[in-house]
Design a protein around this motif. Structure first.
Motif, PDB file in Angstrom:
ATOM      1  N   ASN A 152       1.284  -1.207  -0.266  1.00 45.67           N
ATOM      2  CA  ASN A 152      -0.433   0.014   0.099  1.00 45.67           C
ATOM      3  C   ASN A 152       0.848   1.339  -0.092  1.00 45.67           C
ATOM      4  OD1 ASN A 152      -1.905  -1.609   0.060  1.00 45.67           O
ATOM      5  ND2 ASN A 152      -2.216  -1.179   2.413  1.00 45.67           N
TER       6      ASN A 152
ATOM      7  N   GLU B 211      -3.546   4.160   3.294  1.00 46.68           N
ATOM      8  CA  GLU B 211      -4.442   3.589   4.123  1.00 46.68           C
ATOM      9  C   GLU B 211      -5.107   3.899   4.881  1.00 46.68           C
ATOM     10  OE1 GLU B 211      -1.774  -0.239   5.431  1.00 46.68           O
ATOM     11  OE2 GLU B 211      -2.099   1.008   6.947  1.00 46.68           O
TER      12      GLU B 211
ATOM     13  N   GLN C  90      -9.202  -4.360  10.726  1.00 48.34           N
ATOM     14  CA  GLN C  90      -9.062  -4.276   9.258  1.00 48.34           C
ATOM     15  C   GLN C  90      -8.592  -2.486   9.147  1.00 48.34           C
ATOM     16  OE1 GLN C  90     -10.031  -7.305   6.804  1.00 48.34           O
ATOM     17  NE2 GLN C  90     -10.838  -6.202   4.726  1.00 48.34           N
TER      18      GLN C  90
ATOM     19  N   GLU D 142      -8.172  -0.770   4.927  1.00 48.08           N
ATOM     20  CA  GLU D 142      -8.042  -0.962   3.662  1.00 48.08           C
ATOM     21  C   GLU D 142      -6.938   0.240   3.131  1.00 48.08           C
ATOM     22  OE1 GLU D 142     -10.093  -2.965   2.255  1.00 48.08           O
ATOM     23  OE2 GLU D 142     -11.285  -2.815   4.334  1.00 48.08           O
TER      24      GLU D 142
ATOM     25  N   ALA E 155      -3.810  -0.669  -2.691  1.00 43.82           N
ATOM     26  CA  ALA E 155      -3.483  -1.593  -3.082  1.00 43.82           C
ATOM     27  C   ALA E 155      -3.626  -3.207  -2.397  1.00 43.82           C
ATOM     28  CB  ALA E 155      -2.437  -2.415  -2.891  1.00 43.82           C
ATOM     29  N   GLU E 156      -3.986  -3.189  -0.992  1.00 42.46           N
ATOM     30  CA  GLU E 156      -4.675  -4.466  -0.126  1.00 42.46           C
ATOM     31  C   GLU E 156      -5.145  -4.054   0.298  1.00 42.46           C
ATOM     32  OE1 GLU E 156      -1.774  -6.703  -0.260  1.00 42.46           O
ATOM     33  OE2 GLU E 156      -0.112  -5.707   1.171  1.00 42.46           O
ATOM     34  N   SER E 157      -6.099  -4.295   1.164  1.00 43.19           N
ATOM     35  CA  SER E 157      -6.232  -4.437   2.770  1.00 43.19           C
ATOM     36  C   SER E 157      -5.177  -5.509   3.684  1.00 43.19           C
ATOM     37  CB  SER E 157      -7.698  -5.212   2.888  1.00 43.19           C
ATOM     38  OG  SER E 157      -7.578  -6.388   3.192  1.00 43.19           O
ATOM     39  N   ARG E 158      -5.101  -4.743   5.088  1.00 39.61           N
ATOM     40  CA  ARG E 158      -4.807  -5.413   6.234  1.00 39.61           C
ATOM     41  C   ARG E 158      -4.883  -5.543   7.316  1.00 39.61           C
ATOM     42  NH1 ARG E 158       0.999  -5.235   5.066  1.00 39.61           N
ATOM     43  NH2 ARG E 158       1.436  -5.275   7.434  1.00 39.61           N
TER      44      ARG E 158
ATOM     45  N   LYS F  97      -1.117  -8.650   6.382  1.00 41.92           N
ATOM     46  CA  LYS F  97      -1.043  -8.679   4.614  1.00 41.92           C
ATOM     47  C   LYS F  97      -1.954 -10.024   4.514  1.00 41.92           C
ATOM     48  CE  LYS F  97       3.369  -9.612   2.285  1.00 41.92           C
ATOM     49  NZ  LYS F  97       3.959 -10.242   3.698  1.00 41.92           N
ATOM     50  N   PRO F  98      -2.155  -9.748   2.933  1.00 45.63           N
ATOM     51  CA  PRO F  98      -3.429 -11.814   2.247  1.00 45.63           C
ATOM     52  C   PRO F  98      -2.072 -11.910   1.948  1.00 45.63           C
ATOM     53  CG  PRO F  98      -4.805  -9.292   1.346  1.00 45.63           C
ATOM     54  CD  PRO F  98      -3.163  -8.633   2.792  1.00 45.63           C
TER      55      PRO F  98
ATOM     56  N   TYR G 121      -3.240 -13.708   8.133  1.00 48.59           N
ATOM     57  CA  TYR G 121      -4.296 -13.070   8.022  1.00 48.59           C
ATOM     58  C   TYR G 121      -5.939 -13.431   8.639  1.00 48.59           C
ATOM     59  CZ  TYR G 121      -7.076 -10.053   5.052  1.00 48.59           C
ATOM     60  OH  TYR G 121      -7.388  -8.851   4.000  1.00 48.59           O
ATOM     61  N   ASP G 122      -6.013 -14.805   7.983  1.00 47.79           N
ATOM     62  CA  ASP G 122      -7.360 -15.294   7.718  1.00 47.79           C
ATOM     63  C   ASP G 122      -8.057 -15.764   8.808  1.00 47.79           C
ATOM     64  OD1 ASP G 122      -7.633 -15.590   4.816  1.00 47.79           O
ATOM     65  OD2 ASP G 122      -6.537 -17.366   4.688  1.00 47.79           O
TER      66      ASP G 122
END
Length: 189
Positions: A3, A6, A110, A112, A115-118, A166-167, A172-173
């Motif tokens: 990112n 954010e 979370q 946003e 480029a990606e969510s963290r 990061k994903p 992360y999951d």
């Protein structure tokens, strides 16, 4: 791709952070507190100067703890009971009890990015009291929010106060379903 910026906060989860007599950390089941508006943790650091030979011989910062305000639309009754020591009354009310015992917690959320969510987790936090304002309705209805003071001390065993994922990272999951206590990766020689 990392990112560049954010923004936003969502998926606010809070759970208990307990340490047993042997120093083992257990993170309780995460509670999803809906309506996250903002969280403003600021790292607390302090400059220490050591003087010798009539000069600053050594200088360094200590830090790692955070203080800030967590703002949500409205804290749920289940949140108040689980994390703030509120108790049900015999007539059905929910009472804020003075000097209530509050558990240490972790806070996960979370953000946003372009480029990606963290996803972020903060360990061993203390929660203050809810502040809010009751105001009359004027020409336009403006939603009132509730704010909670938060102090994050960090994990005592590792010194980790905050971690972000990061994903694709293993944590992360599972951060919002089964977070784990911080543990450093093995160093290769």
């Amino acid at each position: 791709m990392a990112n560049k910026v954010e923004f936003g906060i969502s998926q606010l989860h809070v759970g208990t952070y307990t340490v047993d007599d042997q120093g083992n950390v257990t993170l309780g089941a995460p509670y999803h507190q809906k309506g996250a508006v903002s969280f403003s943790p600021e790292e607390q650091s302090e400059l220490t100067n050591f003087y010798a030979d009539n000069i600053v011989y050594w200088s360094g910062y200590s830090g790692g703890s955070f203080e800030g305000d967590l703002e949500v639309a409205k804290f749920d009754d289940a949140f108040k009971t689980a994390f703030l020591g509120y108790r049900a009354l015999a007539d059905g009310g929910l009472a804020n009890v003075k000097n209530a015992t509050k558990p240490s917690v972790y806070i996960a959320f979370q953000v946003e990015g372009d480029a990606e969510s963290r996803r972020v987790i903060m360990y061993n936090a203390s929660l203050g009291a809810i502040t809010r304002e009751f105001a009359t309705i004027e020409e336009e209805k403006e939603p009132a929010t509730e704010t909670l003071a938060v102090t994050v001390t960090g994990d005592n065993a590792t010194g980790v106060s905050m971690a972000s994922y990061k994903p694709g990272d293993a944590g992360y999951d599972t951060l919002f379903t089964a977070p784990t206590a911080p543990a450093f990766a093995a160093e290769s020689e």
